[in-house]
Motif scaffolding. Structure first.
Motif, short mmCIF file in Angstrom:
data_model
loop_
_atom_site.label_atom_id
_atom_site.label_comp_id
_atom_site.label_asym_id
_atom_site.label_seq_id
_atom_site.Cartn_x
_atom_site.Cartn_y
_atom_site.Cartn_z
N LEU A 77 -7.82 -12.11 -5.46
CA LEU A 77 -7.79 -10.76 -6.02
C LEU A 77 -8.35 -9.75 -5.01
CD1 LEU A 77 -8.92 -11.47 -9.70
CD2 LEU A 77 -6.67 -10.67 -8.98
N GLU A 78 -9.44 -10.12 -4.33
CA GLU A 78 -10.02 -9.24 -3.30
C GLU A 78 -9.04 -9.05 -2.15
OE1 GLU A 78 -13.88 -10.52 -1.82
OE2 GLU A 78 -14.50 -11.04 -3.85
N THR A 79 -8.34 -10.13 -1.78
CA THR A 79 -7.36 -10.07 -0.69
C THR A 79 -6.23 -9.13 -1.06
OG1 THR A 79 -7.91 -12.34 -0.07
CG2 THR A 79 -5.83 -11.45 0.78
N GLU A 80 -5.75 -9.24 -2.30
CA GLU A 80 -4.66 -8.37 -2.76
C GLU A 80 -5.07 -6.90 -2.67
OE1 GLU A 80 -1.60 -8.50 -6.45
OE2 GLU A 80 -3.72 -8.42 -7.01
N ILE A 81 -6.29 -6.59 -3.10
CA ILE A 81 -6.78 -5.21 -3.03
C ILE A 81 -6.85 -4.73 -1.58
CG2 ILE A 81 -8.82 -3.73 -3.41
CD1 ILE A 81 -9.32 -5.51 -5.98
N TYR A 82 -7.40 -5.59 -0.71
CA TYR A 82 -7.52 -5.21 0.71
C TYR A 82 -6.14 -4.98 1.33
CZ TYR A 82 -7.82 -5.41 5.70
OH TYR A 82 -7.65 -5.11 7.02
N GLU A 120 -3.17 -4.41 -0.01
CA GLU A 120 -2.43 -3.27 -0.54
C GLU A 120 -3.04 -1.93 -0.12
OE1 GLU A 120 -1.71 -3.95 -4.72
OE2 GLU A 120 -0.27 -5.53 -4.23
N GLY A 121 -4.33 -1.92 0.18
CA GLY A 121 -4.96 -0.71 0.70
C GLY A 121 -4.65 -0.52 2.17
N ALA A 122 -4.51 -1.63 2.91
CA ALA A 122 -4.27 -1.57 4.35
C ALA A 122 -2.82 -1.25 4.68
CB ALA A 122 -4.67 -2.90 5.00
N LEU A 123 -1.89 -1.76 3.89
CA LEU A 123 -0.46 -1.59 4.21
C LEU A 123 -0.05 -0.14 4.50
CD1 LEU A 123 1.37 -4.25 2.03
CD2 LEU A 123 1.67 -3.85 4.48
N PRO A 124 -0.41 0.83 3.64
CA PRO A 124 0.01 2.21 3.92
C PRO A 124 -0.61 2.77 5.22
CG PRO A 124 -0.86 2.02 1.68
CD PRO A 124 -1.13 0.72 2.38
N GLU A 125 -1.75 2.22 5.61
CA GLU A 125 -2.45 2.71 6.81
C GLU A 125 -1.81 2.19 8.11
OE1 GLU A 125 -5.06 4.84 6.60
OE2 GLU A 125 -4.83 4.80 4.42
N LEU A 126 -1.15 1.03 8.04
CA LEU A 126 -0.65 0.40 9.26
C LEU A 126 0.42 1.23 9.97
CD1 LEU A 126 -0.55 -3.36 8.16
CD2 LEU A 126 -2.19 -2.25 9.67
N TYR A 150 5.82 -3.77 13.72
CA TYR A 150 6.90 -4.75 13.54
C TYR A 150 6.44 -6.19 13.36
CZ TYR A 150 9.54 -0.71 15.02
OH TYR A 150 10.06 0.56 15.10
N GLU A 151 5.17 -6.45 13.61
CA GLU A 151 4.67 -7.83 13.46
C GLU A 151 3.58 -7.93 12.40
OE1 GLU A 151 6.45 -9.97 14.93
OE2 GLU A 151 7.42 -8.71 16.42
N LEU A 152 2.51 -7.15 12.56
CA LEU A 152 1.39 -7.25 11.61
C LEU A 152 1.77 -6.73 10.23
CD1 LEU A 152 -1.72 -6.37 13.81
CD2 LEU A 152 -1.01 -8.61 12.97
N LYS A 153 2.45 -5.61 10.18
CA LYS A 153 2.81 -5.04 8.87
C LYS A 153 3.65 -6.02 8.04
CE LYS A 153 4.30 -0.79 6.65
NZ LYS A 153 5.06 0.44 6.79
N PRO A 154 4.72 -6.63 8.63
CA PRO A 154 5.47 -7.64 7.85
C PRO A 154 4.61 -8.84 7.45
CG PRO A 154 6.76 -6.91 9.74
CD PRO A 154 5.38 -6.31 9.89
N ASN A 155 3.64 -9.22 8.32
CA ASN A 155 2.75 -10.32 7.96
C ASN A 155 1.86 -9.95 6.78
OD1 ASN A 155 3.27 -12.56 9.71
ND2 ASN A 155 2.54 -11.33 11.40
N PHE A 156 1.38 -8.71 6.75
CA PHE A 156 0.57 -8.24 5.61
C PHE A 156 1.42 -8.28 4.35
CE2 PHE A 156 -2.72 -7.16 8.44
CZ PHE A 156 -3.81 -6.64 7.76
N GLU A 157 2.69 -7.85 4.46
CA GLU A 157 3.58 -7.85 3.29
C GLU A 157 3.83 -9.28 2.81
OE1 GLU A 157 6.80 -5.69 5.07
OE2 GLU A 157 5.96 -3.74 4.50
N ALA A 158 4.01 -10.21 3.76
CA ALA A 158 4.23 -11.62 3.41
C ALA A 158 2.99 -12.21 2.73
CB ALA A 158 4.60 -12.42 4.65
N LEU A 159 1.81 -11.86 3.25
CA LEU A 159 0.57 -12.34 2.64
C LEU A 159 0.43 -11.79 1.22
CD1 LEU A 159 -2.14 -13.84 2.78
CD2 LEU A 159 -3.13 -11.80 3.83
N ASP A 160 0.76 -10.52 1.06
CA ASP A 160 0.70 -9.89 -0.27
C ASP A 160 1.62 -10.63 -1.25
OD1 ASP A 160 -0.34 -7.87 -2.00
OD2 ASP A 160 1.52 -6.74 -1.81
N ASP A 161 2.82 -11.01 -0.78
CA ASP A 161 3.77 -11.75 -1.64
C ASP A 161 3.18 -13.11 -2.04
OD1 ASP A 161 5.59 -9.67 -1.42
OD2 ASP A 161 6.80 -10.66 0.13
N GLN A 162 2.58 -13.82 -1.08
CA GLN A 162 2.00 -15.13 -1.37
C GLN A 162 0.86 -15.00 -2.39
OE1 GLN A 162 3.26 -18.02 -0.37
NE2 GLN A 162 4.78 -16.97 0.87
#
Length: 200
Positions: free
Chosen positions: A79-84, A86-92, A173-185
């Motif tokens: 739950l903490e990871t999801e919050i982090y 989702e907060g980081a994605l718009p900043e990237l 092109y690399e970290l942002k998609p990884n953050f999105e993939a982590l969010d999905d998991q």
């Protein structure tokens, strides 16, 4: 002093040191639990536990220990990871743009925060990987983790070479998609195996 955890009660000598008390607490919490906090004579302590015990040595009558099961602990971490994430994605995207243009002092502060976040994600995944409550979609987490580690090395190289355009590309092109993939998991695990706390 009486030490209580669930239905277990242990009588300790009032002269017990903070170290002795913590050792007894750890014995009570077998590998199926993660320590959360304790209540000392109706005062709840969430941090600096050993310091509190040292300051109140010999003056605590009842110490009640609270812990989470491994599954609850993993759920809270996710739950903490999801919050982090989702907060980081718009900043990237914005951070990538800043590196394409010309990074400012604020850009470098954000980069430090990103690197700290990546380190926290790595530690979180290692912690969950060592538990008996590994999510059923763990393979997906491992794939994201491997990809992130690779990109962290690429990012370090780009920063060392002061290649700001490459830094922007790696973020975008690399970290942002990884953050999105982590969010999905994380969402998949919480929705299928975990619990969301309804705050309404």
């Amino acid at each position: 002093m009486e030490l209580i955890f669930q239905d277990q009660r242990i009588q300790l000598d009032n002269a017990s040191s903070a170290e002795d008390i913590i050792k007894k607490m750890n014995q009570l919490l077998d590998k199926g639990y993660y320590f959360s906090h304790f209540t000392a004579d109706d005062k709840t302590i969430f941090e600096e536990h050993e310091e509190f015990l040292k300051q109140h040595e010999g003056h605590i009558t009842v110490l009640e220990v609270y812990a989470k099961t491994v599954k609850e602990f993993v759920n809270e971490l996710l739950l903490e990871t999801e919050i982090y994430v989702e907060g980081a994605l718009p900043e990237l995207g914005g951070l990538a743009e800043e590196f394409y243009d010309n990074p400012t002092a604020e850009s470098w502060t954000k980069m430090d925060q990103l690197l700290g976040g990546l380190q926290w994600i790595d530690q979180m995944l290692m912690t969950i990987g060592k538990t008996e409550a590994v999510p059923s979609n763990w393979e997906g987490y491992l794939n994201v983790s491997t990809a992130m580690r690779e990109e962290i090395q690429n990012l370090a190289e780009a920063l060392k070479n002061e290649d700001h355009v490459l830094v922007g590309d790696i973020i975008q092109y690399e970290l942002k998609p990884n953050f999105e993939a982590l969010d999905d998991q994380v969402k998949e695990t919480i929705d299928n195996e975990g619990t969301r706390y309804d705050l309404n």
